[in-house]
Motif scaffolding. Sequence first.
Motif, mmCIF file in Angstrom:
data_model
loop_
_atom_site.group_PDB
_atom_site.id
_atom_site.type_symbol
_atom_site.label_atom_id
_atom_site.label_comp_id
_atom_site.label_asym_id
_atom_site.label_seq_id
_atom_site.Cartn_x
_atom_site.Cartn_y
_atom_site.Cartn_z
ATOM 1 N N ARG A 92 0.833 -1.208 0.000
ATOM 2 C CA ARG A 92 0.000 0.000 0.000
ATOM 3 C C ARG A 92 0.864 1.255 0.000
ATOM 4 N NH1 ARG A 92 -3.537 -3.327 3.082
ATOM 5 N NH2 ARG A 92 -2.602 -2.728 5.071
ATOM 6 N N LYS A 93 2.011 1.199 0.673
ATOM 7 C CA LYS A 93 2.921 2.362 0.678
ATOM 8 C C LYS A 93 3.551 2.549 -0.705
ATOM 9 C CE LYS A 93 1.286 3.174 3.639
ATOM 10 N NZ LYS A 93 0.524 4.415 3.927
ATOM 11 N N ILE A 94 3.887 1.456 -1.361
ATOM 12 C CA ILE A 94 4.397 1.558 -2.738
ATOM 13 C C ILE A 94 3.336 2.189 -3.634
ATOM 14 C CG2 ILE A 94 5.096 0.213 -4.767
ATOM 15 C CD1 ILE A 94 6.403 -1.783 -2.819
ATOM 16 N N ALA A 95 2.094 1.772 -3.444
ATOM 17 C CA ALA A 95 0.994 2.345 -4.223
ATOM 18 C C ALA A 95 0.850 3.838 -3.950
ATOM 19 C CB ALA A 95 -0.303 1.620 -3.911
ATOM 20 N N ASP A 96 1.094 4.248 -2.702
ATOM 21 C CA ASP A 96 1.015 5.677 -2.371
ATOM 22 C C ASP A 96 2.038 6.489 -3.172
ATOM 23 O OD1 ASP A 96 -0.995 5.193 -0.570
ATOM 24 O OD2 ASP A 96 0.282 5.330 1.216
ATOM 25 N N ILE A 97 3.250 5.924 -3.316
ATOM 26 C CA ILE A 97 4.296 6.623 -4.079
ATOM 27 C C ILE A 97 3.881 6.758 -5.538
ATOM 28 C CG2 ILE A 97 6.705 6.540 -4.840
ATOM 29 C CD1 ILE A 97 7.309 4.990 -2.222
ATOM 30 N N VAL A 98 3.356 5.664 -6.102
ATOM 31 C CA VAL A 98 2.906 5.701 -7.499
ATOM 32 C C VAL A 98 1.765 6.705 -7.667
ATOM 33 C CG1 VAL A 98 1.869 4.356 -9.363
ATOM 34 C CG2 VAL A 98 3.628 3.321 -7.916
ATOM 35 N N SER A 99 0.842 6.697 -6.717
ATOM 36 C CA SER A 99 -0.330 7.568 -6.811
ATOM 37 C C SER A 99 0.001 9.040 -6.594
ATOM 38 C CB SER A 99 -1.390 7.130 -5.791
ATOM 39 O OG SER A 99 -1.792 5.804 -6.036
ATOM 40 N N SER A 100 1.189 9.310 -6.053
ATOM 41 C CA SER A 100 1.571 10.701 -5.806
ATOM 42 C C SER A 100 1.994 11.410 -7.082
ATOM 43 C CB SER A 100 2.715 10.769 -4.790
ATOM 44 O OG SER A 100 3.945 10.355 -5.372
ATOM 45 N N THR A 101 2.111 10.676 -8.171
ATOM 46 C CA THR A 101 2.520 11.291 -9.434
ATOM 47 C C THR A 101 1.329 11.977 -10.099
ATOM 48 O OG1 THR A 101 2.019 9.349 -10.789
ATOM 49 C CG2 THR A 101 4.201 9.439 -9.759
ATOM 50 N N GLU A 102 1.620 12.805 -11.076
ATOM 51 C CA GLU A 102 0.556 13.494 -11.805
ATOM 52 C C GLU A 102 0.213 12.753 -13.091
ATOM 53 O OE1 GLU A 102 1.417 17.611 -12.300
ATOM 54 O OE2 GLU A 102 1.664 17.985 -10.155
ATOM 55 N N THR A 103 0.447 11.441 -13.082
ATOM 56 C CA THR A 103 0.035 10.609 -14.205
ATOM 57 C C THR A 103 -1.219 9.849 -13.784
ATOM 58 O OG1 THR A 103 1.418 8.767 -13.468
ATOM 59 C CG2 THR A 103 2.390 10.333 -15.011
ATOM 60 N N ALA A 105 -4.077 6.399 -14.457
ATOM 61 C CA ALA A 105 -4.352 5.087 -15.017
ATOM 62 C C ALA A 105 -5.796 4.744 -14.705
ATOM 63 C CB ALA A 105 -3.417 4.030 -14.429
ATOM 64 N N PHE A 106 -6.380 3.894 -15.505
ATOM 65 C CA PHE A 106 -7.751 3.463 -15.247
ATOM 66 C C PHE A 106 -7.797 2.664 -13.943
ATOM 67 C CE2 PHE A 106 -11.577 0.884 -15.856
ATOM 68 C CZ PHE A 106 -12.483 1.874 -16.202
ATOM 69 N N ILE A 107 -6.818 1.785 -13.766
ATOM 70 C CA ILE A 107 -6.636 1.079 -12.488
ATOM 71 C C ILE A 107 -5.152 1.111 -12.175
ATOM 72 C CG2 ILE A 107 -6.752 -1.130 -11.279
ATOM 73 C CD1 ILE A 107 -9.224 -1.804 -12.837
ATOM 74 N N ASN A 108 -4.780 1.742 -11.063
ATOM 75 C CA ASN A 108 -3.371 1.823 -10.681
ATOM 76 C C ASN A 108 -3.121 0.981 -9.429
ATOM 77 O OD1 ASN A 108 -4.148 3.278 -8.383
ATOM 78 N ND2 ASN A 108 -3.696 5.264 -9.303
ATOM 79 N N PRO A 109 -1.881 0.916 -8.951
ATOM 80 C CA PRO A 109 -1.575 0.048 -7.801
ATOM 81 C C PRO A 109 -2.361 0.369 -6.534
ATOM 82 C CG PRO A 109 0.439 0.645 -8.939
ATOM 83 C CD PRO A 109 -0.651 1.465 -9.559
ATOM 84 N N GLU A 110 -2.929 1.564 -6.451
ATOM 85 C CA GLU A 110 -3.690 1.927 -5.262
ATOM 86 C C GLU A 110 -4.885 0.994 -5.063
ATOM 87 O OE1 GLU A 110 -5.234 5.934 -5.250
ATOM 88 O OE2 GLU A 110 -4.665 6.168 -3.150
ATOM 89 N N ALA A 111 -5.405 0.442 -6.149
ATOM 90 C CA ALA A 111 -6.549 -0.460 -6.060
ATOM 91 C C ALA A 111 -6.156 -1.830 -5.514
ATOM 92 C CB ALA A 111 -7.191 -0.630 -7.435
ATOM 93 N N GLN A 112 -4.833 -2.098 -5.405
ATOM 94 C CA GLN A 112 -4.330 -3.386 -4.927
ATOM 95 C C GLN A 112 -4.955 -4.534 -5.717
ATOM 96 O OE1 GLN A 112 -1.901 -3.621 -1.848
ATOM 97 N NE2 GLN A 112 -1.686 -1.842 -3.176
ATOM 98 N N ASP A 113 -5.136 -4.314 -7.021
ATOM 99 C CA ASP A 113 -5.736 -5.328 -7.867
ATOM 100 C C ASP A 113 -4.643 -6.198 -8.481
ATOM 101 O OD1 ASP A 113 -8.024 -6.530 -9.134
ATOM 102 O OD2 ASP A 113 -8.964 -4.559 -9.057
ATOM 103 N N ASP A 114 -5.065 -7.179 -9.284
ATOM 104 C CA ASP A 114 -4.100 -8.127 -9.825
ATOM 105 C C ASP A 114 -3.221 -7.518 -10.902
ATOM 106 O OD1 ASP A 114 -4.897 -10.871 -8.571
ATOM 107 O OD2 ASP A 114 -6.782 -9.935 -9.135
ATOM 108 N N GLY A 115 -3.784 -6.607 -11.695
ATOM 109 C CA GLY A 115 -3.014 -5.966 -12.746
ATOM 110 C C GLY A 115 -3.387 -4.503 -12.853
#
Length: 451
Positions: A92-103, A105-115
């Motif tokens: 979840r912390k890794i997802a936070d770093i990814v989500s902090s960008t100004e890019t 995605a339809f589904i990003n790591p914040e959703a903790q989904d499979d892909g």
Amino acid sequence: MDIEGFVRRNIDHMDEESLRSILADRIREFKDIDTERSLRMADAVIYEVRNTLGTDGLDDGLREIISYPLAGVGMGEMGVGSRGEGDFFVHRKIADIVSSTETGAFINPEAQDDGGVVRTDTDKGEVYITTAVDGIHSRLSEYPFLGGFHVTRAALRDVCVMGSRPVALISDLHLADDGDVGKLFDFTAGVAAVSELVDVPVVAGSTLRVGGDMVLGDRLVSAVGAIGVSGTPPTARKRAEPGDVVLLTEGSGGGTITTAAIYHGLFDVVWETLDVNFIRASGAIMEAGLLEVIHAMTDVTNGGLRGDAHEISSTTGVGLEFDAEAVRSMVNPRVLEMLEDLEIDPLGVSIDSLMIIAPEDVSKDIIRAVEGAGVPIAEVGRVTDSGVPLLIGDGVMKELRPLFREAAYTQIKKMVGDETPQDFDEMKRKVEEAARRAIEKKDMVVKLIGK
């Protein structure tokens, strides 16, 4: 052996001659070279490491860039990679770093989904592109074909459960300095076997040494990625609704079950894991045109049903109720026998089943399509509005909680244990702080380069 890491750990509290001598001895354990050459190698490593420590004259910005935020918590301590509570927190912390960008995605790591999924527009309408990557099971380094086979299946599964049709595979292969080149070929053959079975080509890859000249031994570390496409929105977990039924295909395991079998000397169980039923089941659902009526799909991998049920509930807010006997019936009989004989919780390890969440009125159509592909499937539960995952058996209802680590399936894992550390809250605080500082560094560099 990481000889650079050895020097970094000891250079400040060991005199250089002792460090040089011990390092040369360690090098000769792996390299068939004379004493003089091993000492010269030791000198080279010490020289390089010492140069990296001379940062006194650097400006603050550069010093920040070449350092990293120390959390003071080790990977093993936190249970990272062990598919439990600690692992989920770090992801979840890794997802936070990814989500902090100004890019976006339809589904990003914040959703903790499979892909992950991105959406793009074409002349023929919207296209959803799914990507997923999985790493080889760490204990399959000595069994590269099996490692390649199972990691390829894992990446393809993650694409399939998002409702995408796999179209390409990529492979990233790292073998330590003393590894036999044959390992590269055996691993690639495992990847290629799945590629051929499901008719998805391997299109690109990379092959390097683990740590270059600085890591001795023959450890294999690798990953396989999969890319899929779909013309309809993905079957993400967030679409699960109260009243849906939960279907489960029979799972025979992948890398985890293979590892448990090999390291307990039960080699015959390995045969049970060598199939592509998951991908066939997903393909049958797509061919039957049922994707649009399915609310969510996932694979039972991350810490077993305990982990996946918890993640679905925590990210969607829905509850899940599972029938214990129905779930048990969907574990390959030989695999289930092994797990029970070894006292390994079948709900706490990856069994690689396909879990489908869909409205009740279409469940029979889904079962018919999957069984038509030769894959056993059964209804095992329902989605509720309770917000928690529950297991019902023998008239008793229990909450399905993830362990700190997945169920211990090897002797060394039994020694490490799966109990939550007493200072887990403090560990989480330290990890969170390290993630925050990483975001700050990213923001600083983006700002500087953006100017």
